[in-house]
Design a protein around this motif. Structure first.
Motif, PDB file in Angstrom:
ATOM      1  N   ILE A  26      37.057  46.789  47.101  1.00 50.56           N
ATOM      2  CA  ILE A  26      37.526  45.416  47.339  1.00 50.56           C
ATOM      3  C   ILE A  26      37.185  44.529  46.137  1.00 50.56           C
ATOM      4  O   ILE A  26      38.013  43.741  45.678  1.00 50.56           O
ATOM      5  CB  ILE A  26      36.910  44.841  48.635  1.00 50.56           C
ATOM      6  N   THR A  27      35.975  44.684  45.601  1.00 50.97           N
ATOM      7  CA  THR A  27      35.579  43.871  44.434  1.00 50.97           C
ATOM      8  C   THR A  27      36.517  44.146  43.268  1.00 50.97           C
ATOM      9  O   THR A  27      36.938  43.231  42.569  1.00 50.97           O
ATOM     10  CB  THR A  27      34.132  44.205  43.985  1.00 50.97           C
ATOM     11  N   PHE A  28      36.858  45.402  43.101  1.00 42.97           N
ATOM     12  CA  PHE A  28      37.748  45.780  41.998  1.00 42.97           C
ATOM     13  C   PHE A  28      39.120  45.115  42.158  1.00 42.97           C
ATOM     14  O   PHE A  28      39.660  44.544  41.212  1.00 42.97           O
ATOM     15  CB  PHE A  28      37.879  47.302  41.978  1.00 42.97           C
ATOM     16  N   CYS A  29      39.664  45.173  43.384  1.00 43.23           N
ATOM     17  CA  CYS A  29      40.978  44.547  43.650  1.00 43.23           C
ATOM     18  C   CYS A  29      40.915  43.055  43.354  1.00 43.23           C
ATOM     19  O   CYS A  29      41.803  42.496  42.693  1.00 43.23           O
ATOM     20  CB  CYS A  29      41.380  44.724  45.108  1.00 43.23           C
ATOM     21  N   LEU A  30      39.847  42.418  43.850  1.00 47.76           N
ATOM     22  CA  LEU A  30      39.721  40.972  43.644  1.00 47.76           C
ATOM     23  C   LEU A  30      39.568  40.636  42.167  1.00 47.76           C
ATOM     24  O   LEU A  30      40.135  39.652  41.686  1.00 47.76           O
ATOM     25  CB  LEU A  30      38.513  40.441  44.423  1.00 47.76           C
ATOM     26  N   LEU A  31      38.838  41.485  41.459  1.00 47.80           N
ATOM     27  CA  LEU A  31      38.667  41.247  40.015  1.00 47.80           C
ATOM     28  C   LEU A  31      40.000  41.317  39.293  1.00 47.80           C
ATOM     29  O   LEU A  31      40.321  40.460  38.480  1.00 47.80           O
ATOM     30  CB  LEU A  31      37.724  42.302  39.435  1.00 47.80           C
ATOM     31  N   ILE A  32      40.788  42.335  39.647  1.00 50.60           N
ATOM     32  CA  ILE A  32      42.095  42.491  38.997  1.00 50.60           C
ATOM     33  C   ILE A  32      42.981  41.292  39.319  1.00 50.60           C
ATOM     34  O   ILE A  32      43.646  40.739  38.442  1.00 50.60           O
ATOM     35  CB  ILE A  32      42.758  43.810  39.417  1.00 50.60           C
ATOM     36  N   ALA A  33      42.951  40.870  40.592  1.00 49.10           N
ATOM     37  CA  ALA A  33      43.740  39.700  40.986  1.00 49.10           C
ATOM     38  C   ALA A  33      43.315  38.487  40.172  1.00 49.10           C
ATOM     39  O   ALA A  33      44.154  37.732  39.673  1.00 49.10           O
ATOM     40  CB  ALA A  33      43.562  39.440  42.473  1.00 49.10           C
ATOM     41  N   ASN A  34      42.003  38.328  40.010  1.00 54.95           N
ATOM     42  CA  ASN A  34      41.489  37.176  39.255  1.00 54.95           C
ATOM     43  C   ASN A  34      41.891  37.233  37.788  1.00 54.95           C
ATOM     44  O   ASN A  34      42.247  36.220  37.212  1.00 54.95           O
ATOM     45  CB  ASN A  34      39.969  37.112  39.362  1.00 54.95           C
ATOM     46  N   ILE A  35      41.836  38.437  37.218  1.00 54.43           N
ATOM     47  CA  ILE A  35      42.199  38.569  35.793  1.00 54.43           C
ATOM     48  C   ILE A  35      43.665  38.182  35.603  1.00 54.43           C
ATOM     49  O   ILE A  35      44.022  37.410  34.721  1.00 54.43           O
ATOM     50  CB  ILE A  35      41.940  40.005  35.283  1.00 54.43           C
TER      51      ILE A  35
END
Lengths: 164, 286
Positions: free
Chosen positions: B94-103
């Motif tokens: 989930i953190t990875f998905c959110l990070l990608i979304a944020n980037i």
């Protein structure tokens, strides 16, 4: 009034005010543009208690103060101190010529004196109106005006003797 | 002080017609720019969600550590730790998905905010705009990785570690491609007649391998420049290395196949045209 019509009517007037505050033509233009931008977005907030012109003048004064406080301006001043003026000698001469002698003398004064002079002599406001606009006591405005006149007097005399 | 003289002096100070026109355009344009606010409306909540999630992870981690400590006590030795690892993987996914979304959203905000007009930002935007097409190549890979995270949440944490390395490599790869394509002109022109290649013509040019390449307009033979050949060769090598790593990380065959297909198709269709420059005579590579 449509925004385009508003710009045609008041832009020059506000530009002069902003110039007396910022001492820079580009900055003055930016300030005026910001004023119209903000007015365009928030025109519904204008309640009509004062005239539109006064409202815009107050906005210009506020925005000019914002500009003077900004890092952009401070950086500009520091860079000019280090590197010297970015403008060429010719450009500086043309600007000085365009300013006129009284304006040039007024621009050497501190901002508090400048704004009182501008509002009193150029905008022909009364002391009470200036006090209301700047949120000051009438006596303060009076003393600032007096001080500004005293500071300006030798400068203008000097210019006259140089001309002669 | 001569009041009239000062008024006259100040009245001479005016904005030119061009300046006024520019001002009008800017003011009106900002009204239309309001549409751009969606970037903030999405980015800020996403960032807040990420921050909250990280806080939750941090607090949850402390609780989990307590659990582990309890588990090491002699009476709890039989306790199964698989739940702990599974949770860890889900959280990581989930953190990875959110990070990608944020980037991605950060990128959009950077590109779309019209208020930021400083020359340094503008030049950086130009570079990013030129390389935008190159970045599309990697977007499907990102999606694949996210999908894998979600699908493989029951695998051991060593696998998650592998995935971290792959994710970092892909990020590195992304920046390498941005760097390589930073000066691309986005168009291919014939060196003889200056004819600009259309999309279809470009595709045809990319597919020409054995025959000499010809300009569709003047029918003259054209060659790749030395720089273009070097850059495309380097990109291909990097892509191959990336594919090799992806193939050996323990992914199901289907995903590896999809990765290869995506690299192959998008690399040729989108990335290589960005690196292509043509010239009249063939130069030796070395």
């Amino acid at each position: 009034m449509e925004i385009e019509q508003l710009i045609d009517t008041y832009s020059d007037y506000l530009y002069r005010i902003a110039y007396i505050y910022t001492k820079d033509r580009t900055a003055a233009e930016e300030v005026v543009q910001d004023v119209f931008l903000i007015y365009y977005r928030k025109s519904h907030q204008f309640q009509g208690n004062a005239t539109l012109k006064t409202y815009l003048v107050k906005m210009t004064i506020n925005r000019s103060y914002d500009y003077l406080r900004s890092w952009k301006n401070k950086k500009h001043i520091v860079l000019e101190m280090i590197k010297g003026s970015a403008k060429g000698v010719e450009q500086l001469y043309v600007e000085k010529e365009l300013r006129g002698e009284i304006t040039a003398a007024v621009l050497t004064l501190p901002i508090k004196d400048r704004e009182v002079l501008l509002l009193y002599y150029y905008e022909e406001m009364t002391l009470a109106e200036i006090a209301e606009l700047l949120e000051l006591a009438v006596s303060t405005v009076k003393s600032r005006l007096q001080r500004a006149r005293e500071k300006l007097k030798p400068k203008l005399q000097m210019e006259v003797t140089f001309d002669e | 002080m001569n009041k009239e003289k000062w008024q006259r002096e100040l009245n001479q100070m005016q904005l030119s017609e061009i300046q006024k026109q520019r001002m009008k355009q800017q003011v009106i344009a900002t009204k239309q720019m309001k549409k751009v606010d969606w970037t903030y409306r999405i980015t800020v909540p996403t960032f807040i969600v990420l921050a909250l999630f990280c806080m939750y992870l941090f607090l949850g981690e402390q609780m989990n550590t307590k659990l582990i400590h309890q588990a090491t006590a002699p009476q709890n030795l039989e306790m199964d730790h698989s739940d702990y690892f599974r949770n860890l993987e889900v959280h990581f996914g989930i953190t990875f998905c959110l990070l990608i979304a944020n980037i991605n959203l950060g990128y959009f905000v950077f590109m779309e905010t019209k208020r930021w007009q400083q020359p340094r930002i503008m030049s950086l935007r130009k570079i990013l705009k030129r390389t935008q097409k190159g970045s599309y190549v990697l977007l499907p890979i990102f999606i694949l990785i996210v999908l894998n995270f979600l699908l493989l949440t029951n695998v051991l944490s060593v696998a998650v570690l592998k995935w971290c390395i792959v994710a970092l490599l892909i990020l590195l790869h992304f920046f390498i491609i941005l760097f390589i394509t930073r000066h691309s002109k986005m168009t291919i022109a014939c060196p003889h007649c200056q004819h600009q290649f259309s999309k279809k013509e470009r595709r045809k040019l990319m597919n020409t391998i054995l025959k000499p390449m010809q300009c569709p307009n003047c029918k003259q033979v054209v060659y790749y420049t030395k720089k273009s050949r070097k850059l495309s060769g380097m990109t291909n090598i990097i892509n191959l290395v990336m594919l090799f790593i992806i193939a050996n990380v323990g992914l199901p065959f289907l995903y590896t196949f999809i990765c290869i297909a995506v690299y192959g198709i998008l690399g040729i269709r989108k990335l290589l045209p960005l690196l292509t420059e043509l010239e009249e005579k063939e130069e030796f590579l070395w």
